[in-house]
Design an enzyme around this catalytic site. Structure first.
Site, short mmCIF file in Angstrom:
data_model
loop_
_atom_site.label_atom_id
_atom_site.label_comp_id
_atom_site.label_asym_id
_atom_site.label_seq_id
_atom_site.Cartn_x
_atom_site.Cartn_y
_atom_site.Cartn_z
N LYS A 111 0.83 -1.21 0.00
CA LYS A 111 0.00 0.00 0.00
C LYS A 111 0.87 1.26 0.00
O LYS A 111 0.51 2.26 -0.59
CB LYS A 111 -0.93 0.02 1.21
CG LYS A 111 -2.15 -0.86 1.03
CD LYS A 111 -3.20 -0.53 2.07
CE LYS A 111 -4.43 -1.39 1.91
NZ LYS A 111 -5.38 -1.24 3.01
N LYS A 191 -4.58 -10.31 -7.19
CA LYS A 191 -5.69 -10.64 -6.29
C LYS A 191 -6.89 -9.76 -6.63
O LYS A 191 -6.72 -8.57 -6.93
CB LYS A 191 -5.23 -10.34 -4.85
CG LYS A 191 -6.18 -10.78 -3.78
CD LYS A 191 -5.82 -10.18 -2.44
CE LYS A 191 -6.19 -8.72 -2.35
NZ LYS A 191 -6.26 -8.13 -1.03
N LYS A 194 -10.97 -4.17 -5.27
CA LYS A 194 -11.67 -3.01 -5.81
C LYS A 194 -10.66 -2.01 -6.37
O LYS A 194 -10.84 -1.46 -7.45
CB LYS A 194 -12.49 -2.38 -4.67
CG LYS A 194 -12.76 -0.91 -4.78
CD LYS A 194 -14.20 -0.65 -5.10
CE LYS A 194 -14.54 0.82 -5.01
NZ LYS A 194 -14.50 1.53 -6.23
P1 TYM Z 1 -10.75 -6.61 3.43
O1 TYM Z 1 -11.85 -5.62 3.67
O2 TYM Z 1 -9.71 -6.27 2.43
O3 TYM Z 1 -11.36 -8.00 3.03
C1 TYM Z 1 -12.39 -8.65 3.77
C2 TYM Z 1 -12.15 -10.16 3.71
O4 TYM Z 1 -12.16 -10.61 2.35
C3 TYM Z 1 -10.99 -11.36 2.09
N1 TYM Z 1 -10.58 -11.14 0.69
C4 TYM Z 1 -10.35 -12.11 -0.21
N2 TYM Z 1 -10.41 -13.45 -0.11
C5 TYM Z 1 -10.11 -14.17 -1.23
N3 TYM Z 1 -9.77 -13.61 -2.41
C6 TYM Z 1 -9.69 -12.27 -2.55
N4 TYM Z 1 -9.36 -11.72 -3.71
C7 TYM Z 1 -9.99 -11.46 -1.42
N5 TYM Z 1 -10.01 -10.11 -1.20
C8 TYM Z 1 -10.37 -9.94 0.09
C9 TYM Z 1 -9.95 -10.83 3.05
O5 TYM Z 1 -8.92 -11.76 3.28
C10 TYM Z 1 -10.79 -10.56 4.28
O6 TYM Z 1 -10.92 -11.72 5.08
N6 TYM Z 1 -7.63 -5.88 7.27
C11 TYM Z 1 -8.88 -6.51 6.90
C12 TYM Z 1 -10.07 -6.07 7.71
C13 TYM Z 1 -9.93 -6.24 9.19
C14 TYM Z 1 -9.96 -7.46 9.90
C15 TYM Z 1 -9.85 -7.09 11.27
C16 TYM Z 1 -10.05 -8.80 9.51
C17 TYM Z 1 -9.79 -5.23 10.10
N7 TYM Z 1 -9.77 -5.74 11.35
C18 TYM Z 1 -9.83 -8.08 12.27
C19 TYM Z 1 -10.02 -9.77 10.53
C20 TYM Z 1 -9.92 -9.40 11.88
C21 TYM Z 1 -9.18 -6.16 5.44
O7 TYM Z 1 -8.73 -5.17 4.94
O8 TYM Z 1 -10.06 -6.99 4.82
#
Ligand code: TYM
Length: 330
Positions: A111, A191, A194
């Protein structure tokens, strides 16, 4: 029951990677664990965003979670900023976290490269807030996609460091991966995300989904209809594994390897299955949108239930770190 916590950013477009990588698994887990699922809005402000759209994005994300089956009777759905204890605990965790460990995080480096003009402290500190999200509820399990494994491991480290310094307080949370922990985007190389403009949105209308699928990259070995393909190198096949029935997956696998069917026929089968799974969710989103006040009630009760747990844990933490005077009630 053991507790689960997981979070999702209100990124503006929840895509099928989020769905099969996380949300669908969250639904499967609600009958076996005490689950909290959270829209993590404070994480979303670490990159530039449109203030005027933020509330809409938060509510839309929460609506999708409920529409996918995460209803308040079966689990807690909340918004991170409604429970300030998340950020309060993050501050305390900051004080046991070496900066060097944060600088080594893959997502921070990635990032940081993408948002070169805005490498703010929040971006660096992101995993600390994530650890606080999980540990403020003493959650033992965290269902995520593959890209979040490093962050969950980091939260184990923080729990360990805090416990070593102040006495056993937190569990060391473990990752639960879904069956489809990494879905690539329609470009077939990065991956699905968005921000990379390669995503199929969970709320995309069927015709938009088809257009994205039709033009999506497939196995590079299949330049012509008569070339045999390698499903194990094809992102469309990964999507089949996430959306199609076992006999269809076996059929597509065999037909691709022998050039029995072409990529378009393969994509048509996938599209039909995707549509069957996504259209009912889209319909439920519309139903929820048609019931003014329903989602607000869900989030209000979610915040109250979270707050009850978080207040107790914060009280324990303040005592453990020696800043709670005897005369101050929680
Ligand atoms: P975020 O918002 O990017 O994604 C939410 C969840 O979706 C999964 N994910 C995917 N899985 C498979 N293929 C993909 N292309 C893909 N893109 C996203 C992510 O692995 C995630 O599980 N940092 C985290 C949010 C967060 C969080 C937490 C998660 C904040 N606090 C505490 C767990 C526990 C995030 O940005 O997810």
């Amino acid at each position: 029951m053991d507790r689960i916590f997981s979070g999702i950013q209100p990124s503006g477009e929840i895509h099928i990677g989020n769905y099969v990588g996380a949300i669908r698994n969250w639904v499967k887990l609600i009958d076996h664990y005490d689950c909290i699922y959270c829209v993590v809005d404070y994480h979303a402000i670490t990159v530039e965003y449109d203030v005027a759209l933020m509330q809409k994005r938060i509510l839309e994300t929460a609506t999708i979670l409920v529409a996918c089956g995460l209803t308040p009777e079966r689990c807690i759905v909340s918004v991170q900023s409604h429970i300030p204890e998340h950020t309060e605990l993050a501050w305390i965790f900051n004080c046991v976290t070496p900066v060097g460990e944060l600088e080594r995080m893959t997502q921070f480096k990635e990032k940081g490269r993408r948002h070169r003009h805005n490498v703010n402290v929040g971006l660096l500190d992101y995993p600390v807030l994530q650890a606080a999200d999980i540990l403020i509820y003493k959650a033992g399990y965290v269902p995520v996609g593959e890209d979040q494994v490093q962050h969950v491991e980091f939260s184990r480290e923080i729990a360990r460091k805090f416990n070593a310094r102040f006495g056993k307080t937190f569990p060391e949370p473990q990752v639960i991966l879904s069956e489809a922990p990494r879905i690539l985007g329609t470009d077939g190389s990065a991956k699905m995300s968005k921000s990379l403009n390669n995503a199929i949105g969970l709320l995309d209308p069927p015709e938009v989904i088809w257009e994205k699928l039709r033009t999506a990259a497939t196995c590079e070995h299949r330049q012509r209809r008569i070339d045999p393909g390698h499903p194990e190198h094809c992102n469309i096949f990964t999507m089949h594994q996430a959306f199609s029935k076992p006999d269809q997956i076996a059929f597509v696998d065999e037909q691709c390897r022998t050039a029995g069917i072409g990529c378009i026929e393969c994509k048509e089968i996938l599209f039909k299955n995707m549509r069957e799974e996504l259209v009912p969710i889209q319909t439920r989103v519309q139903e929820i949108n048609g019931k003014p006040g329903y989602l607000i009630d869900v989030l209000r009760s979610g915040a109250a239930r979270c707050k009850a747990i978080a207040t107790e844990v914060m009280d324990e933490v303040r005592q453990k770190i020696g800043i709670k005077p005897a005369w101050l009630s929680p």
